[in-house]
Structures are given as structure tokens and as C-alpha cells.
Design an enzyme around this catalytic site. Sequence first.
Site, PDB file in Angstrom:
ATOM      1  CG  HIS A  73      -5.363  -8.988  -2.031  1.00  0.00           C
ATOM      2  ND1 HIS A  73      -4.703  -7.791  -2.036  1.00  0.00           N
ATOM      3  CD2 HIS A  73      -5.987  -9.071  -3.227  1.00  0.00           C
ATOM      4  CE1 HIS A  73      -4.907  -7.167  -3.189  1.00  0.00           C
ATOM      5  NE2 HIS A  73      -5.702  -7.921  -3.924  1.00  0.00           N
ATOM      6  CE1 TYR A 202      -2.162  -2.742   4.683  1.00  0.00           C
ATOM      7  CE2 TYR A 202      -2.593  -0.574   5.627  1.00  0.00           C
ATOM      8  CZ  TYR A 202      -3.053  -1.789   5.157  1.00  0.00           C
ATOM      9  OH  TYR A 202      -4.408  -2.056   5.166  1.00  0.00           O
ATOM     10  N   PRO A 294      -8.325   4.793   9.546  1.00  0.00           N
ATOM     11  CG  PRO A 294      -7.931   5.941   7.551  1.00  0.00           C
ATOM     12  CD  PRO A 294      -8.172   6.154   9.004  1.00  0.00           C
ATOM     13  CE  LYS A 298      -9.209  -5.179  11.591  1.00  0.00           C
ATOM     14  NZ  LYS A 298      -9.220  -6.246  10.622  1.00  0.00           N
ATOM     15  CE1 TYR A 386      -4.871  -4.900   6.851  1.00  0.00           C
ATOM     16  CE2 TYR A 386      -4.915  -6.847   5.441  1.00  0.00           C
ATOM     17  CZ  TYR A 386      -4.940  -5.473   5.594  1.00  0.00           C
ATOM     18  OH  TYR A 386      -5.041  -4.668   4.482  1.00  0.00           O
TER      19      TYR A 386
END
Length: 394
Positions: A73, A202, A294, A298, A386
Amino acid sequence: MIRTQVAIVGAGPAGLMLSHLLHRAGVASIVLEARSRGYVEGRVRAGVLEQGTVDLLKQSGVGERLAREGLVHDAVELRFQGRGHRIELSRLARGRTITVYGQQEVVKDLVRARLEAGGDIRFEFTDIALHEVATSRPRVTGRMQGESVEIACDFIAGCDGSHGICREAVPRSQRAVHERAYPFAWLGILARAAPSRDHLVYAHHDRGFALFSMRSPTLTRLYLQVAPDEELSAWPDERVWDELEARFEGEDGWRPARGAVIEKSVTGMRSLVVEPMRHGRLLLAGDAAHVVPPTGAKGLNLAMADVRVLAAALASFYSGEGESALDAYSATALERVWRAQHFSWWMTALLHRFPEGDSFQRRLQHAQLEYVVSSEAARASFAENYVGLPFEAP
Ligand code: FAD
Ligand code: DHB
């Protein structure tokens, strides 16, 4: 009495990867796992691999299926106040991306690689107790198929996750625990539905947080913020889908495609770090040493980063270079752990609805979300964290 160099407690990603890396360095280990192979390989958990984790799996020879089936991605979406904002990853993070590949697939690949190489994994090994961990002759005892077993070793690697026993084997006077609880949990579902978006979403919504993810071209993974003591029975499938649609609502009309729900569970959320990650000959790695909420994806990645450093330190010891790398293990690992703790806490605070309905907090969240999506510098900072910071030389 059985003898090995490193006794590893737990066949999760941390324990299995450690055993694999040690094998490649010529160091013997035995992995002791309380659950069955089927249980460990079937447990649905994390799904986002950082660039460094992908590189480590590939470079160490267990990335073949990942290279074939993993979904690379190049962007994620932050969605709030009815609008989605795509954040590019590779352009903002120097070519680094994330790969969606289920944790249970990583576990299956590692179990297979260990067994094919003649590795020793003992499933359904119960009643584990650690002995004399502060001496140079530690031992592990337990039971397997009704028999008592004792393993003598040079080191014990505590890779037994957030509810394991290894953390407790460090005397209270020798450890500091840093902890944060959150007033919510995640309800996760796995659904037989083709992902209706090609990246993760998100969402921050007045009704609460929601996350759209996937596992394969035919499996969608979704999460909803719920109360920490939420009963699964309160969430029949229809209610889950309706709530997801409400939280993902937006001008573009996008919504996740519905499908048969094949797994549903509630996961609590907390942040925790135990310091140091070493006590004598006991070395903690992964969730046994630290737990993250979560939101930043990570947990699994930190487990991999720990064992990469730990395997190199143990290899250095066995090649006659002494204990200096082992002495440095905890501080080296904790540097990355605290960066990831901050990012996970920050992302959790940014995206969830806090129950007290604090209007000041909500305004801050909106201001910060607007900043993250509109400033190139803020987007780059988000992307860099990220995808995961590059590993430094161990
Ligand atoms: P684990 O994977 O927990 O492995 C520990 C192993 O030790 C287990 O196999 C366990 O059975 C075994 N064990 C425990 N106690 C003993 C004992 N006494 N004797 C022998 N064996 C023992 N992270 C994300 O990034 N995203 C997510 O969506 C996400 N979802 C999660 C959902 C759940 C329900 C949980 C529990 C965790 C989730 N995580 C998630 C976190 C992520 O999965 C963990 O960070 C990752 O599994 C850490 O790997 P580990 O090897 O350190 O620990
Ligand atoms: C998934 C889990 C996460 O915690 C996350 O931040 C992103 C994706 C997942 O399970 O796919």
C-alpha cells in the site's frame, strides 16, 4: 533434562522469528508454546507490516509467500467530518511503504521454515516456570503430554506476549512499569467481502473511531471503537455493518462492501512498557516487554524489531565477542519502542471518541486532523512514523 543454548517461551511472531534468526546465525534454540499449532496459526490479529519488517522477512529467507500475496500500500486515508484525505506514503517517506499481510500468515511461514530446517518447536507445553534466571545456568520447567520436562540453557527469551509469565519473572524491585489505560476497546470483524477501497481508511466520527482494512482480494477486516467491557452478543452482524456505515459516511458516498462475518472479537487497549528488557539471563521481547494500542499498527512490527536486535546480540555472544551487545539490547530496543509508543498513543488520542464528551478535546482533535492532512510537513511526519523508521545498525 534437555539442553539448548536459548530457550524461547512463546511461538508468536517474536519467539518464532528469534528462533529463525538464531538458527541462521548457528545458535540453537527450543521454542516452548502453551497452545496448539492450529490455535497459534489460526489466531486473527494484526495485518500491517512496516517496510523494515518486510525487508527483514525477505532478507532472512521467509518472505517468499509475503512477496507473492502481500498487498503493498502506497497510501492511507484519514476520514473525518464527511471527507476522506489520502496520505501518500512512499513519496513522503523516502520510498517506504506498508504491506498488508496477516500476522497469522507470518506465523504460518515461520513455523514451516523452522520445522523444515529441523527446528524444535514444542506446542502444548504448559505450566512453564523459569528458574535461576539471574545466574549463568537458567532452567525452564514445564509439562508436555503429561510428562514433566526440564530444559537447561544459557539464556531464556521471554516472548510470551502481553499475558505471559516471563515479565513477572523479573523481580519487582528490578523493573519499572510505565502504563496507560484507555476508556475504549476495538471490536474487529473479518468478512468475506472484496475490499471496496484499495487502501486503509482510519475514520474519526462523533459516534467513535472506525477502521477499514483487508487481508486479501476477498477478505475485508474492519474495526469499531466500542466500550471496554462490551459484550459481543450486543453486536449482531447487522448492527456492526450499520454502525460501520454510519462512521464512514462521507460526501463521496463510499462504504465498505458487506459480506459474511467469519470472525468477530473484542480487543482491549493499553500502552505498557517494562524497563529494562533484560534481567540476568532473561531477555524480554515483543508484547512480553511492551504493549501498544493497535491504532498505529505497531505491535507486531515492534516485536520483529526487538528480535532482530536480540538475535544479533546473542550471535555476537556466541561468536566470542562477550556480553557488550547483550548489555546494550534493552536500551537499543527501547529507543524504538518509545518512538512507537508515542505514535500509537498520539494516533489513538487523535482518532477516538473520549466518553466524557469533552468538547475542548474534540476541538483539539479536529484542529490536529486538519493540520495533519493540510500541511506537507505534518503529512510527512505521519507517513514516516506510519511506515516505520529505518533500522539502525544493531
Ligand atoms: P504474541 O503474538 O502474543 O505471542 C506470544 C505467544 O506466547 C503466544 O503464542 C502465546 O500462546 C504464548 N504464551 C503465552 N503465555 C505462555 C506461557 N505461559 N507458556 C508458553 N507460551 C505462552 N497489533 C496490531 O498492530 N494490530 C492489530 O490489529 C492487533 N490486534 C490484536 C488483537 C489481539 C486479540 C491481540 C492480543 C493483539 C493484537 N495486536 C495487534 C498486537 C499484535 O498482535 C502483537 O503485538 C503481536 O502478536 C506481538 O507478538 P509477540 O510474539 O510478542 O506476542
Ligand atoms: C489492522 C490493524 C491495525 O491495528 C491497524 O492500525 C491497521 C490495520 C489490520 O488488522 O488490518
